[in-house]
Design a protein around this motif. Structure first.
Motif: not given
Length: 587
Positions: A142-149, A153-158
């Protein structure tokens, strides 16, 4: 069944007849019967799926086997593929292809390269974070979606797409081998010490390996240690110190792991775990006190442990008694500092507990509640608890001191000697403790050394409480006799486990940061002789000169421990930029 094709020459025409008469060799060629290779069937020409799995350089093009390295179609079956794989030309082509860079990678922009690098760096850092804090790999689902949300504004998180499977592989195949290799190189370049113990906890310490043993014999443990050093290519002769608990399988003088290590490393310094030793000393000393003291600790905890209602009512009595709303602690046989904390907490909650159990006995008359209330109302029990609170505080502080992250080997003997002498003076005549008799030769269980019973010290709180009571002298003497037995047992156990005359422990005191910068200090000769594998003979002269030059150094006043001293002197240089102490202090 293989088929062979037999060809006969065609009937000659007039023109060919005239030509053949001019050359007898051509006539022989026409009459020769030729045998060709077997004709492959349609099925054998097809490229099979199992070939693609076996030969990574093979691809399927229009149902035909195609070598992408040599850029050619291959005829025949599996044996033809294996034969092609051994050709020198194919081997050279494979090497060229491995070194080649795809056109996509060549055309990638610098900005894209930076994004990919940042993505990999983020994944590696997250893997290290999970490993360091022992977090579950399932967290990454679940971390991938959590960090992107969380960071829109972060391309790394996306771009951070790293699930539990990939994270597991990163740690196993990238981080773990790198850390293990670096640690092995470091251990090969310096002297080091090891500590061996069974463990179920998490730790951030540098651990090069752990093994699960079916039989924990000294022979098996020793063989696992040797195999561990061998598998990681670490020179076991660099080992200079060994620590463990006091079990006979580890510290036995004949067949223990200690004895086996000393056979191959005669100069090995062996030290039992001081925390484990102090715990055993306190546990054995507590056994001479009334057994109802320990029973009371267990009964109080068990009475509230599984009842939220009772805990809620106790909180009301804590407010009424103006006591801190702390929870009661569980006595444990494995947590070394628990005994002191349990005693301290009961002493803190004594009034609130007394009021609570008075109500319990009046309302329900429960047997356990009656036992607890009788103990709480007994002033003798309160004296014992105040006494234990005082004496266990000394032991716990010493225990905590040696659990520090920074090295304490140079002050070990100084600190434990100070605490030991302090306890001795509670019940032994001062002239005995302060005499020139070596501490290791003073028998703490010798009745001739004891103070008068009324002069035995139990701690300020216990002494004040005894003064405020109207106890008869017989009861007071009975309490002091038990406390005297406690002191005698405690000091005897410490004396059995700590050799105050140990030469190595005395040598290590010269490395104290408070004394190494003084003009007058002992020579390093004895210490170097004790650990001959630490410094080479050809460097002894330079080592001694550096040791003497320390008196000319004025370190900052905020340096208090040996690590800070080492870091400071490792950077000290002379006028031409050379290190001043290359032999004395090494990383």
């Amino acid at each position: 069944m293989d088929r062979f094709l037999i060809k006969k020459p065609a009937e000659p025409t007039p023109s060919t007849s005239r030509q053949s008469s001019s050359s007898s060799s051509e006539n022989e060629e026409q009459e020769r019967i030729t045998i060709q290779d077997p004709i492959p069937t349609a099925e054998s020409r097809k490229c099979r799926e199992e070939w693609l799995k076996e030969f990574t350089w093979l691809v399927n093009k229009n149902d035909k086997a195609y070598c992408k390295c040599c850029d050619k179609f291959l005829e025949g079956g599996r044996m033809h593929m294996k034969r092609h794989q051994t050709l020198n030309l194919h081997t050279k082509n494979v090497k060229k292809l491995k070194g080649a860079v795809s056109i996509e990678k060549c055309l990638i922009s610098e900005e894209k390269k930076k994004e990919l690098l940042q993505k990999k760096e983020a994944q590696l850092k997250m893997a290290i974070h999970l490993a360091e804090h022992n977090l579950s790999f399932a967290y990454m689902e679940h971390a991938n979606q959590f960090y992107s949300h969380l960071f829109p504004d972060s391309q790394i998180a996306a771009n951070f797409n790293c699930s539990r499977s990939k994270m597991t592989q990163l740690i196993k195949t990238k981080i773990a081998p790198y850390v293990r290799e670096n640690l092995s190189k470091k251990l090969n370049s310096c002297s080091f010490s090891i500590i061996i113990d069974e463990t179920t906890d998490i730790s951030t310490k540098k651990i090069i390996g752990s093994s699960e043993l079916e039989v924990a014999t000294s022979e098996k443990i020793f063989s696992v240690i040797c195999e561990l050093f061998k598998d990681n290519q670490v020179n076991i002769n660099n080992l200079m110190g060994f620590a463990s608990d006091n079990a006979s399988v580890m510290m036995g003088d004949i067949k223990g792991v200690k004895a086996r290590l000393l056979e191959i490393i005669p100069n090995l310094f062996v030290m039992p775990c001081i925390s484990h030793s102090l715990h055993l000393c306190a546990s054995k000393a507590c056994k001479v006190l009334p057994s109802d003291l320990e029973k009371l600790c267990h009964e109080i905890y068990n009475y509230f442990a599984h009842s939220a209602k009772r805990q809620k009512v106790l909180q009301e009595f804590q407010v009424f008694a103006n006591t801190q709303p702390h929870q009661l602690l569980r006595p444990s046989q494995t947590r070394w500092l628990s005994l002191h904390m349990v005693v301290e907490r009961i002493c803190e909650q004594w009034q609130a507990l007394t009021l609570y159990f008075q109500g319990e006995v009046l309302d329900d008359n429960i047997i356990n509640a009656t036992f607890i209330l009788d103990c709480l109302n007994n002033p003798v029990f309160k004296v014992y608890f105040k006494f234990l609170k005082y004496i266990l505080t000394l032991i716990t502080r010493l225990n905590t001191f040696f659990q520090s992250e920074s090295p304490k080997f140079h002050v070990f003997l100084e600190n434990i000697t100070s605490i030991y002498k302090t306890i001795l003076k509670f019940y032994i005549k001062p002239e005995i403790v302060n005499s020139k008799i070596p501490l290791s030769r003073i028998n703490p269980a010798n009745p001739d050394y004891y103070l008068q019973l009324q002069n035995i010290y139990l701690g300020i709180e216990a002494e004040q409480f005894i003064t405020s009571l109207t106890l008869d002298q017989v009861s007071i003497n009975s309490i002091k006799v038990k406390c005297l037995d406690f002191y005698s047992k405690l000091c005897s156990e410490i004396r059995n486990r700590v050799d105050f005359s140990d030469e190595t422990l005395n040598m290590l005191q010269i490395l104290n940061p408070k004394t190494i910068f003084l003009e007058e200090k002992p020579s390093l000769a004895s210490l170097v002789t004790r650990f001959p594998n630490v410094i080479k003979n050809e460097n002894l002269l330079d080592l001694d000169l550096e040791w003497r030059q320390l008196s000319n150094v004025k370190p900052p006043t905020d340096i208090n421990n040996i690590e800070e001293v080492i870091n400071y002197l490792n950077k000290a240089k002379n006028g031409v930029g050379e290190l001043l102490f290359p032999n004395l202090f090494k990383e």
